[in-house]
Motif scaffolding. Structure first.
Motif, mmCIF file in Angstrom:
data_model
loop_
_atom_site.group_PDB
_atom_site.id
_atom_site.type_symbol
_atom_site.label_atom_id
_atom_site.label_comp_id
_atom_site.label_asym_id
_atom_site.label_seq_id
_atom_site.Cartn_x
_atom_site.Cartn_y
_atom_site.Cartn_z
ATOM 1 N N LYS A 21 33.760 37.791 41.572
ATOM 2 C CA LYS A 21 34.071 37.110 40.333
ATOM 3 C C LYS A 21 34.310 38.118 39.231
ATOM 4 O O LYS A 21 33.553 39.061 39.063
ATOM 5 C CB LYS A 21 32.918 36.185 39.948
ATOM 6 N N ILE A 30 41.625 33.112 39.089
ATOM 7 C CA ILE A 30 40.941 31.819 39.101
ATOM 8 C C ILE A 30 40.592 31.378 40.519
ATOM 9 O O ILE A 30 40.111 30.257 40.711
ATOM 10 C CB ILE A 30 41.794 30.725 38.417
ATOM 11 N N ARG A 55 46.652 33.582 34.009
ATOM 12 C CA ARG A 55 46.211 32.595 34.986
ATOM 13 C C ARG A 55 47.367 32.077 35.830
ATOM 14 O O ARG A 55 47.140 31.344 36.788
ATOM 15 C CB ARG A 55 45.514 31.431 34.272
ATOM 16 N N ASP A 62 34.719 27.751 44.195
ATOM 17 C CA ASP A 62 33.376 27.263 43.867
ATOM 18 C C ASP A 62 33.394 25.778 43.546
ATOM 19 O O ASP A 62 32.544 25.009 44.001
ATOM 20 C CB ASP A 62 32.807 28.048 42.677
ATOM 21 N N THR A 63 34.390 25.362 42.746
ATOM 22 C CA THR A 63 34.466 23.958 42.324
ATOM 23 C C THR A 63 34.731 23.038 43.508
ATOM 24 O O THR A 63 34.020 22.028 43.712
ATOM 25 C CB THR A 63 35.580 23.785 41.280
ATOM 26 N N ASP A 89 38.187 32.400 42.656
ATOM 27 C CA ASP A 89 36.756 32.159 42.863
ATOM 28 C C ASP A 89 36.309 30.867 42.189
ATOM 29 O O ASP A 89 35.523 30.095 42.737
ATOM 30 C CB ASP A 89 35.941 33.334 42.317
ATOM 31 N N GLU A 90 36.812 30.651 40.979
ATOM 32 C CA GLU A 90 36.454 29.426 40.244
ATOM 33 C C GLU A 90 36.891 28.184 41.009
ATOM 34 O O GLU A 90 36.136 27.210 41.141
ATOM 35 C CB GLU A 90 37.107 29.464 38.859
ATOM 36 N N SER A 116 32.724 36.353 33.189
ATOM 37 C CA SER A 116 32.916 35.081 32.500
ATOM 38 C C SER A 116 34.297 35.014 31.875
ATOM 39 O O SER A 116 34.872 36.013 31.478
ATOM 40 C CB SER A 116 31.848 34.924 31.418
ATOM 41 N N ASP A 117 34.800 33.800 31.756
ATOM 42 C CA ASP A 117 36.085 33.564 31.117
ATOM 43 C C ASP A 117 35.856 33.183 29.657
ATOM 44 O O ASP A 117 36.655 32.513 29.041
ATOM 45 C CB ASP A 117 36.807 32.421 31.853
#
Length: 537
Positions: free
Chosen positions: A4, A146, A134, A152-153, A148-149, A7-8
């Motif tokens: 990761k 994005i 992005r 995860d989601t 990993d995000e 933080s974004d």
């Protein structure tokens, strides 16, 4: 899979503390206008005597509330026309929240507030840069930033509700051959067409990510393995029907794996399975779809097992020889580069310096282990192509003429020609080829722009330029670290990736805190400082 990248949060975006200009509410509008002009910014933070946020004063306020009303700038006070009801962000708010607030309230600047004090400013330009990072400009797919995000989601949702979810890894068949025989422009056209087709044909909830080069990852929520294969077969046929520049056929190979909600499967394991399935598809002839189940039942997923101790010993010996041969080759090339640099006292240790800075930037960016290793090797040998540049140009004691500059600019291509048969440098070659590309597309040799430039090349570009500026040359004196850093910042968004410059700034601020004033912030002090193992806050 990449780690990761931090933080974004909006507080971690482009602005640094020196970008935040404050003014007392009792100051005159004339003083505010002078400060805006001197700092070349569009917004001032108005503070109380205790340094707390009191309001915002923008260029728009000066125009609409002072000039339009005919007020005297020398008599009107800042507190009389400032915007007192300030819309602000918290330190942990994402950039998407900044975009939402700016759109809803029709504003261009947002302060980031912690304990009543402004710790950052986010502008509409920052939001635009965030959006570009992005989305891959060439293919329209999301970027790896994005991935990993999204994983995860989607996997958390699948596990919570015991719903199916599949991942697909795919790439363009024989893409290197297309690039080598028809050129990078045709290769880009192929990637753009494939990306557009995937983006158009996928379902709305599906997540398409350009993983790197000609590789894509497609996350398919609410999709089991059977339906994932069916969806990819439809996409495969759509892409096969494409014709680029007349009659150039394009095909893809795909690997599909299904997430098992009831197991302890990680996102990394899911992508590994999809990657193994893709490998099987390529091995069996390309232009096809394979699944993890096919891999696992064929035995390709497991290491070779043998009870024969001699076989195991030979396996380990061959693996060690392969690793040593690779390291020996890289070290040998690095030695040639160092010998080349040693002939000119002004460029001595340049590649080692670039290596140091590049690793610091990469680790501050939280690049994956594989990307860090790519940066490391590419930095060591990035200037090997200068062996093919005549000494009369390379060692010229003065500025180069335009024809001489054109010859020098061939060194990335010469490097690729020297190294292209070394298949274990497949990831490093694009970084070496692209370390003189520019974010705005005005670099060389391929005039790539934005995220089309490999991230490793973008890191090398900043590290290379910083070392050149902080080292003496025949044609210029060395700059101080603050002046070189300011030059990088001024070229962020034109010559350099803004995110790379920001990471460099963060690392140098970290170094400054660590070194304090005992040694001073010099290039030598930075080079003596160990690069961070993880992101420097």
């Amino acid at each position: 899979m990449a780690r990761k990248r931090g933080s974004d949060a909006a507080a971690q975006e482009q602005h640094t503390p020196q970008d935040i200009a404050t003014i007392d509410g009792a100051a005159t509008i004339a003083a505010a206008a002078q400060l805006l002009a001197a700092r070349r910014i569009g917004c001032l933070v108005v503070t109380t005597a205790k340094g707390k946020l009191a309001g915002i004063l923008s260029e728009r306020d000066l125009t609409s509330r002072v000039l339009a009303r005919g007020l005297d700038p020398n008599q009107t006070l800042v507190r009389d026309i400032m915007t007192a009801n300030v819309i602000a962000l918290g330190e942990s708010d994402p950039m998407d929240r900044a975009e939402e607030l700016m759109t809803r309230h029709h504003i261009r600047h947002l302060p980031v507030v912690a304990d009543g004090r402004v710790v950052n400013m986010v502008s509409s330009h920052d939001v635009i840069r965030h959006q570009l990072r992005r989305t891959d400009e060439l293919t329209g797919a999301s970027t790896r930033a994005i991935l990993d995000e999204a994983l995860d989601t989607e996997l958390a949702r699948a596990a919570r509700y015991r719903r199916p979810c599949s991942a697909v890894m795919l790439d363009v068949d024989k893409f290197k051959q297309i690039n080598d025989t028809l050129g990078h422009q045709v290769g880009d056209t192929v990637l753009a067409a494939v990306g557009h087709c995937l983006q158009t044909e996928k379902r709305t909830p599906d997540v398409l990510v350009r993983y790197g080069g000609d590789e894509f990852i497609l996350l398919l929520p609410e999709t089991d393995l059977r339906n994932g294969v069916r969806a990819m077969e439809r996409l495969r046929l759509k892409i096969k029907a494409l014709r680029i520049q007349g009659d150039l056929p394009v095909t893809i190979s795909c690997g599909v794996a299904e997430f098992a909600p009831a197991s302890d499967m990680t996102a990394k394991e899911l992508l590994r399975r999809a990657d193994m399935a893709l490998f099987r598809a390529k091995k069996l002839g390309r232009d096809r779809i394979e699944t993890w189940e096919n891999v696992s039942t064929s035995g390709l997923s497991a290491p070779v097992r043998s009870d024969n101790a001699q076989v195991r010993t030979l396996q380990n010996h061959v693996a060690a020889l392969s690793a040593r041969s690779r390291d020996f080759f890289i070290q040998s090339v690095h030695g040639l580069v160092q010998a080349l640099e040693a002939r000119d006292p002004y460029t001595k240790s340049h590649s080692d310096n670039v290596l140091h800075y590049a690793l610091a930037i990469g680790r501050t960016l939280n690049l994956s282990d594989l990307e860090i290793e790519t940066v490391r090797i590419a930095a060591m040998i990035h200037d090997i192509g200068k062996l093919g540049i005549p000494d009369a140009i390379l060692l010229k004691p003065g500025r180069l003429t335009k024809p001489e500059r054109q010859v020098l600019e061939e060194h990335p291509l010469i490097a690729v020609r020297i190294l292209e048969n070394m298949r274990f440098l497949e990831r490093e070659l694009p970084a070496i080829r692209g370390h003189h590309e520019r974010w705005d597309g005005n670099g060389y040799p391929d005039h790539l722009a934005g995220s089309r430039i490999p991230i490793e090349a973008r890191v090398l570009a900043a590290a290379d330029a910083f070392d050149a500026m902080t080292s003496s040359r025949v044609y210029h004196r060395s700059r101080s670290v603050p002046k070189a850093l300011l030059a990088l910042q001024e070229c962020a968004g034109t010559q350099f990736d803004p995110a790379v410059v920001t990471a460099f700034q963060r690392w140098i601020r970290h170094a400054q805190r660590k070194l304090k004033s005992a040694r001073g912030l010099t290039a030598r002090a930075l080079l003596d400082l160990r690069p961070p193992a993880t992101s420097a806050a």
